[in-house]
Design a protein around this motif. Structure first.
Motif, PDB file in Angstrom:
ATOM      1  N   SER A  38       1.247  -1.037  -0.150  1.00 60.53           N
ATOM      2  CA  SER A  38      -0.159  -0.575   0.129  1.00 60.53           C
ATOM      3  C   SER A  38       1.005   1.365  -0.273  1.00 60.53           C
ATOM      4  CB  SER A  38      -1.143  -0.379   1.598  1.00 60.53           C
ATOM      5  OG  SER A  38      -0.118  -0.534   2.708  1.00 60.53           O
ATOM      6  N   GLY A  39       1.891   1.323   0.141  1.00 59.88           N
ATOM      7  CA  GLY A  39       2.764   2.830  -0.202  1.00 59.88           C
ATOM      8  C   GLY A  39       3.425   2.857  -0.917  1.00 59.88           C
ATOM      9  N   GLN A  40       4.655   3.566  -1.150  1.00 60.78           N
ATOM     10  CA  GLN A  40       4.927   4.338  -2.392  1.00 60.78           C
ATOM     11  C   GLN A  40       6.130   4.221  -2.705  1.00 60.78           C
ATOM     12  OE1 GLN A  40       2.727   6.909  -4.407  1.00 60.78           O
ATOM     13  NE2 GLN A  40       1.086   6.062  -2.911  1.00 60.78           N
ATOM     14  N   PRO A  41       6.357   3.699  -3.899  1.00 65.17           N
ATOM     15  CA  PRO A  41       7.675   3.089  -4.622  1.00 65.17           C
ATOM     16  C   PRO A  41       9.094   3.888  -3.791  1.00 65.17           C
ATOM     17  CG  PRO A  41       6.336   3.496  -6.550  1.00 65.17           C
ATOM     18  CD  PRO A  41       5.285   3.728  -5.480  1.00 65.17           C
ATOM     19  N   TYR A  42      10.052   3.762  -3.027  1.00 65.95           N
ATOM     20  CA  TYR A  42      10.447   4.835  -3.038  1.00 65.95           C
ATOM     21  C   TYR A  42      11.969   5.047  -4.421  1.00 65.95           C
ATOM     22  CZ  TYR A  42      15.262   5.731  -0.443  1.00 65.95           C
ATOM     23  OH  TYR A  42      16.108   5.735   0.061  1.00 65.95           O
ATOM     24  N   ASN A  43      11.809   4.451  -4.967  1.00 66.87           N
ATOM     25  CA  ASN A  43      12.314   4.935  -5.991  1.00 66.87           C
ATOM     26  C   ASN A  43      11.174   5.330  -7.501  1.00 66.87           C
ATOM     27  OD1 ASN A  43      13.323   5.239  -8.692  1.00 66.87           O
ATOM     28  ND2 ASN A  43      15.240   3.942  -8.103  1.00 66.87           N
ATOM     29  N   PRO A  44      10.796   5.883  -7.566  1.00 71.43           N
ATOM     30  CA  PRO A  44       9.507   6.179  -8.475  1.00 71.43           C
ATOM     31  C   PRO A  44      10.339   5.758 -10.292  1.00 71.43           C
ATOM     32  CG  PRO A  44       9.537   8.145  -7.510  1.00 71.43           C
ATOM     33  CD  PRO A  44      10.803   7.356  -6.823  1.00 71.43           C
ATOM     34  N   ALA A  45      11.296   5.673 -10.594  1.00 73.14           N
ATOM     35  CA  ALA A  45      11.729   5.573 -11.663  1.00 73.14           C
ATOM     36  C   ALA A  45      11.698   3.870 -11.500  1.00 73.14           C
ATOM     37  CB  ALA A  45      12.954   5.463 -12.044  1.00 73.14           C
ATOM     38  N   ASN A  46      11.169   3.096 -10.687  1.00 74.21           N
ATOM     39  CA  ASN A  46      11.368   1.191 -10.380  1.00 74.21           C
ATOM     40  C   ASN A  46      10.193   1.050  -9.830  1.00 74.21           C
ATOM     41  OD1 ASN A  46      11.738  -0.938 -10.485  1.00 74.21           O
ATOM     42  ND2 ASN A  46      13.654  -0.945  -9.000  1.00 74.21           N
ATOM     43  N   PRO A  47       8.961   1.760  -9.767  1.00 74.35           N
ATOM     44  CA  PRO A  47       7.391   1.491  -9.389  1.00 74.35           C
ATOM     45  C   PRO A  47       7.384   0.047  -9.501  1.00 74.35           C
ATOM     46  CG  PRO A  47       7.631   1.745 -12.147  1.00 74.35           C
ATOM     47  CD  PRO A  47       8.226   2.181 -11.340  1.00 74.35           C
ATOM     48  N   ALA A  49       9.504  -2.045  -7.845  1.00 78.41           N
ATOM     49  CA  ALA A  49      10.487  -2.517  -6.761  1.00 78.41           C
ATOM     50  C   ALA A  49       9.907  -2.661  -5.733  1.00 78.41           C
ATOM     51  CB  ALA A  49      11.853  -1.756  -6.043  1.00 78.41           C
ATOM     52  N   ASN A  50      11.089  -4.042  -4.900  1.00 78.96           N
ATOM     53  CA  ASN A  50       9.565  -4.335  -3.350  1.00 78.96           C
ATOM     54  C   ASN A  50      10.400  -3.196  -2.152  1.00 78.96           C
ATOM     55  OD1 ASN A  50      12.490  -5.202  -2.864  1.00 78.96           O
ATOM     56  ND2 ASN A  50      11.892  -6.423  -1.770  1.00 78.96           N
ATOM     57  N   MET A  51      10.443  -1.987  -2.602  1.00 82.74           N
ATOM     58  CA  MET A  51      11.390  -0.867  -1.643  1.00 82.74           C
ATOM     59  C   MET A  51      10.551   0.469  -1.542  1.00 82.74           C
ATOM     60  SD  MET A  51      14.888   0.449  -0.874  1.00 82.74           S
ATOM     61  CE  MET A  51      15.335   1.048   1.084  1.00 82.74           C
ATOM     62  N   LEU A  52       9.572   0.550  -0.085  1.00 78.13           N
ATOM     63  CA  LEU A  52       8.587   1.457  -0.402  1.00 78.13           C
ATOM     64  C   LEU A  52       8.842   2.307   0.902  1.00 78.13           C
ATOM     65  CD1 LEU A  52       5.655  -1.928  -1.055  1.00 78.13           C
ATOM     66  CD2 LEU A  52       6.471  -0.015  -2.583  1.00 78.13           C
ATOM     67  N   THR A  53       8.312   3.497   0.643  1.00 73.91           N
ATOM     68  CA  THR A  53       8.212   4.286   1.653  1.00 73.91           C
ATOM     69  C   THR A  53       6.104   4.130   1.841  1.00 73.91           C
ATOM     70  OG1 THR A  53       7.881   6.083   0.387  1.00 73.91           O
ATOM     71  CG2 THR A  53       9.644   5.790   0.771  1.00 73.91           C
TER      72      THR A  53
END
Length: 81
Positions: A38-47, A49-53
């Motif tokens: 439910s979070g936002q992508p940590y890196n918007p260029a890689n939506p 990816a499994n790293m979120l904020t």
């Protein structure tokens, strides 16, 4: 359901946040157990990816990784400016 695990640094940061942020942080943990994506992508260029904020409360920000195979959310950072 996912298990929320805190990195030692995130654990220190969570312990240091003010009392007003404790309830929103607990609510975030409950949300991440059932909806970790439910979070936002940590890196918007890689939506994908499994790293979120994810924001919490009025000013909080948590950074985490979703580990689907382990059914785990690994919390990396907890920020409350």
């Amino acid at each position: 359901m996912y298990q929320v695990t805190l990195d030692p640094l995130a654990e220190e940061q969570a312990a240091a946040i003010p009392a007003e942020a404790l309830r929103p942080l607990a609510e975030l943990f409950a949300l991440l157990e059932v909806a970790p994506w439910s979070g936002q992508p940590y890196n918007p260029a890689n939506p994908k990816a499994n790293m979120l904020t994810h924001t919490f409360g009025e000013r909080g920000l948590a950074t985490y990784m979703v580990l689907d195979e382990q059914r785990e959310v690994y919390l990396i950072r907890v920020e409350w400016p």
